[in-house]
Write a protein that holds these residues in place. Structure first.
Motif, mmCIF file in Angstrom:
data_model
loop_
_atom_site.group_PDB
_atom_site.id
_atom_site.type_symbol
_atom_site.label_atom_id
_atom_site.label_comp_id
_atom_site.label_asym_id
_atom_site.label_seq_id
_atom_site.Cartn_x
_atom_site.Cartn_y
_atom_site.Cartn_z
ATOM 1 N N GLY A 136 -46.397 -36.446 -3.852
ATOM 2 C CA GLY A 136 -46.737 -37.164 -2.634
ATOM 3 C C GLY A 136 -47.985 -36.616 -1.975
ATOM 4 O O GLY A 136 -48.825 -37.376 -1.470
ATOM 5 N N TRP A 137 -48.108 -35.271 -1.978
ATOM 6 C CA TRP A 137 -49.294 -34.649 -1.376
ATOM 7 C C TRP A 137 -50.558 -35.018 -2.148
ATOM 8 O O TRP A 137 -51.587 -35.340 -1.556
ATOM 9 N N TRP A 138 -50.459 -35.014 -3.480
ATOM 10 C CA TRP A 138 -51.618 -35.394 -4.296
ATOM 11 C C TRP A 138 -51.988 -36.857 -4.050
ATOM 12 O O TRP A 138 -53.167 -37.201 -3.935
ATOM 13 N N THR A 139 -51.003 -37.722 -3.935
ATOM 14 C CA THR A 139 -51.271 -39.144 -3.692
ATOM 15 C C THR A 139 -51.906 -39.351 -2.330
ATOM 16 O O THR A 139 -52.810 -40.183 -2.167
ATOM 17 N N LEU A 140 -51.459 -38.589 -1.339
ATOM 18 C CA LEU A 140 -52.045 -38.703 -0.007
ATOM 19 C C LEU A 140 -53.513 -38.301 -0.026
ATOM 20 O O LEU A 140 -54.361 -38.976 0.576
ATOM 21 N N LEU A 141 -53.832 -37.211 -0.710
ATOM 22 C CA LEU A 141 -55.231 -36.790 -0.815
ATOM 23 C C LEU A 141 -56.075 -37.840 -1.534
ATOM 24 O O LEU A 141 -57.217 -38.125 -1.152
ATOM 25 N N TYR A 142 -55.507 -38.406 -2.588
ATOM 26 C CA TYR A 142 -56.223 -39.439 -3.338
ATOM 27 C C TYR A 142 -56.478 -40.659 -2.451
ATOM 28 O O TYR A 142 -57.579 -41.237 -2.461
ATOM 29 N N LEU A 143 -55.471 -41.052 -1.662
ATOM 30 C CA LEU A 143 -55.619 -42.206 -0.788
ATOM 31 C C LEU A 143 -56.658 -41.945 0.297
ATOM 32 O O LEU A 143 -57.469 -42.823 0.626
ATOM 33 N N LEU A 144 -56.661 -40.731 0.872
ATOM 34 C CA LEU A 144 -57.650 -40.403 1.895
ATOM 35 C C LEU A 144 -59.065 -40.428 1.325
ATOM 36 O O LEU A 144 -60.016 -40.842 1.997
#
Length: 644
Positions: free
Chosen positions: A53-61
């Protein structure tokens, strides 16, 4: 990455990619068991979900501007064809990976890490572009050689290239061309046939390979050189000339001239040919090699008693080392054609893509002096080297670095008169003696102006009864009366004159010209026909018997520099190599003339049937050749179009 696979940068594709990644993450995290590869975190079920989830959040940002539609303009959107854009994506990742690992020792580890880092940069394309941009800003000779020699020095890439290389019967190295001022040069000899056929062959192609004057031996060009040998059934001799900065200008020219002289004076016996019949030679060169090949031709013309080649083929040649931003008035007049170039027809004066539907343009804001407009308008025009400053293959920084290293510690040359450095400024009495000369270049090549201007110089030098007062007359016509009243630029006499250039020039014109046609801007439309006006202006009848006055020019759609080096990745490169082989065969056989496949040519004799000839947009090799009007439309009303 997805837009690179599709072959065209698109914010919409990146938005779908980002939202798709988020959706996949949500579906995966709903599972009770960890996905494959994260089983070691299964005991702590919340940990793998937190990490994902943290990696996906960074990717989305990182892609939030694309998701919200706040992305920056796409300067490369209408720049390349899809296949060429994909090829540049791979080559950019390879450059970034090999430059990252270039300091690693030993060699086996460096070769391995180079491919590992390249795979990483294939996925992280933005990191690759940023890495390459920073390196090129302060590029060194080591960086250039690592980048351009990777296909030969890395065993994996060397194996991949060999899979696409035609197998030949004769491949050997010989030492040729010793003179008082130069050492012998290693030459790679290639022939598609047996040893007996090799000794009896009477046709030789002397190739001067490119490499920015500083790198790339014949082994870096073997794919298309082997294709030429296979197509022409001639012997291909590729010269591994000494490179700068160790051997600065004019050492490479002297060395290649010594090779040609030995081949000519011995009638090919120096490479093992037998027989008394004269050998027919053709010169070829690409990129920096075309510059050196032109210098060799000048040396041949200035030498007494030395027979010249039957023809020359230049591929995306560098004919002007004076890297500058603006074209002179005389150069612009030479290149004026169907539509005027208008840097003001875009929201950005540096744009090269067609304007968007809702974007404004500068010319709607400009106010100019009304009345008394010049009758012979010459617009302010950027050179192709600065028009295409965003090019992914050849940048202005790289061109300046190569020129500095090639010139070396010699006295500062005069680029306006030294035609061995800049062949485009050669005197007419030398250019008039050039043999049949064929030019090939990419539509979006930063050096496309060099090709067009050098071809026009050769053609005009061979044109009899040139109007020597044309420039002075045009200059006098530029004088306009002064007025104190201002009006809108659009709708003014200046705007109408700028966008109403003559569409067809008469056969008596002494200018280089590729005519206009109503070819669709859609690259997928194959059924359009090109009328006779697409060809360059023909020579006058008194010149029709001069068989040396044949010039052909082809500009390949959607391509930039170095497409023959992409032989293994780019399908069009193989078709272009086959077309070059056809050209070489024409010159070797003495059959050079205009044909239904010479879309852009200046010929000495036109058959009567060509008046009704309909020429397809695609030539017989499937290579799309660009017309002036087609280039104008794709760039948006002729912005900085070297042929418009």
């Amino acid at each position: 990455m997805l837009d690179h696979i599709l072959g065209k940068p698109s914010a919409n594709v990146r938005r779908v990619q980002a939202l798709g990644t988020v959706l996949v993450t949500l579906l995966v995290t709903r599972r009770k068991r960890a996905p494959w590869g994260l089983g070691w975190l299964e005991r702590r079920s919340s940990l793998w979900k937190t990490l994902l989830g943290w990696w996906t959040l960074l990717y989305l940002l990182r892609h939030m501007d694309d998701v919200l539609g706040l992305h920056a303009p796409e300067p490369l959107r209408e720049y390349y064809s899809r296949s060429f854009y994909r090829a540049t994506w791979v080559f950019t990742a390879l450059d970034a990976g090999f430059w990252t690992a270039m300091s690693v020792r030993p060699k086996w580890l460096r070769d391995t890490l180079s491919l590992v880092f390249s795979a990483y940069y294939l996925v992280c394309t933005n990191r690759a572009v940023e890495k390459v941009r920073k390196v090129r800003a302060l590029v060194t000779i080591e960086h250039l050689r690592v980048s351009w020699n990777k296909g030969v020095e890395n065993p994996v890439l060397r194996f991949v290239r060999k899979l696409h290389q035609p197998q030949l019967g004769v491949v050997r190295n010989v030492m040729l061309g010793e003179s008082e001022s130069t050492e012998r040069a290693r030459c790679m000899v290639m022939f598609d046939g047996s040893e007996a056929e090799f000794r009896a062959c009477r046709m030789v192609v002397l190739d001067v390979p490119g490499g920015g004057f500083v790198s790339m031996a014949p082994e870096s060009h073997t794919e298309y050189l082997a294709a030429w040998a296979q197509r022409t059934k001639a012997i291909v001799v590729s010269v591994d000339y000494a490179k700068a900065p160790e051997y600065p200008f004019p050492y490479a020219i002297d060395q290649c001239f010594a090779v040609y002289r030995e081949l000519e004076l011995t009638n090919g016996q120096c490479i093992g040919l037998e027989g008394a019949e004269r050998v027919r030679f053709v010169l070829a060169g690409d990129s920096a090699g075309a510059n050196i090949a032109a210098g060799v031709q000048f040396r041949i013309l200035e030498s007494e008693g030395l027979r010249g080649p039957a023809g020359i083929v230049f591929v995306y040649g560098c004919f002007n080392v004076d890297v500058r931003a603006w074209m002179t008035r005389s150069e612009t007049r030479v290149l004026l054609g169907t539509e005027a170039r208008d840097h003001l027809h875009h929201a950005s004066p540096l744009a090269v893509a067609k304007p968007t539907r809702h974007a404004g343009s500068l010319d709607a804001r400009v106010r100019v002096v009304s009345g008394g407009q010049p009758s012979a308008y010459v617009p302010l025009t950027m050179t192709s080297s600065f028009t295409y400053f965003n090019d992914q293959v050849l940048t202005p920084e790289m061109m300046r670095a190569m020129v500095i290293m090639y010139v070396g510690p010699n006295a500062r040359p005069d680029f306006r008169t030294d035609y061995y450095l800049s062949p485009v400024v050669a005197p007419d009495h030398l250019l008039a003696r050039f043999p049949p000369t064929y030019f090939l270049c990419g539509e979006k090549d930063p050096m496309v102006d060099d090709t067009v201007l050098f071809a026009s110089r050769i053609r005009n030098a061979k044109q009899p009864n040139k109007d020597t007062n044309a420039d002075s007359n045009n200059a006098q016509a530029d004088v306009s009366e002064r007025s104190d009243r201002y009006c809108a630029y659009r709708g003014s006499a200046l705007y109408r004159r700028r966008h109403s250039q003559p569409r067809v020039r008469t056969s008596s014109s002494t200018r280089f010209y590729i005519g206009s046609t109503d070819v669709s801007e859609d690259e997928d439309q194959r059924a359009s026909n090109v009328p006779r006006a697409l060809r360059m202006t023909q020579f006058d009848e008194p010149q029709a018997q001069n068989s040396d006055a044949v010039i052909k020019v082809k500009l390949v759609a959607g391509m930039s520099h170095g497409f023959l080096q992409m032989y293994s990745l780019l399908p069009e490169a193989r078709r272009v190599a086959a077309m070059c082989g056809e050209w070489l065969d024409e010159l070797l056989q003495g059959a050079h003339s205009i044909s239904p496949y010479s879309r852009c040519a200046s010929a000495v004799r036109i058959p009567p049937s060509t008046d009704k000839l309909a020429i397809n947009v695609m030539d017989r090799y499937g290579v799309e050749i660009v017309s002036a009007a087609n280039m104008v439309r794709r760039r948006g009303h002729g912005l900085a179009d070297p042929l418009s």
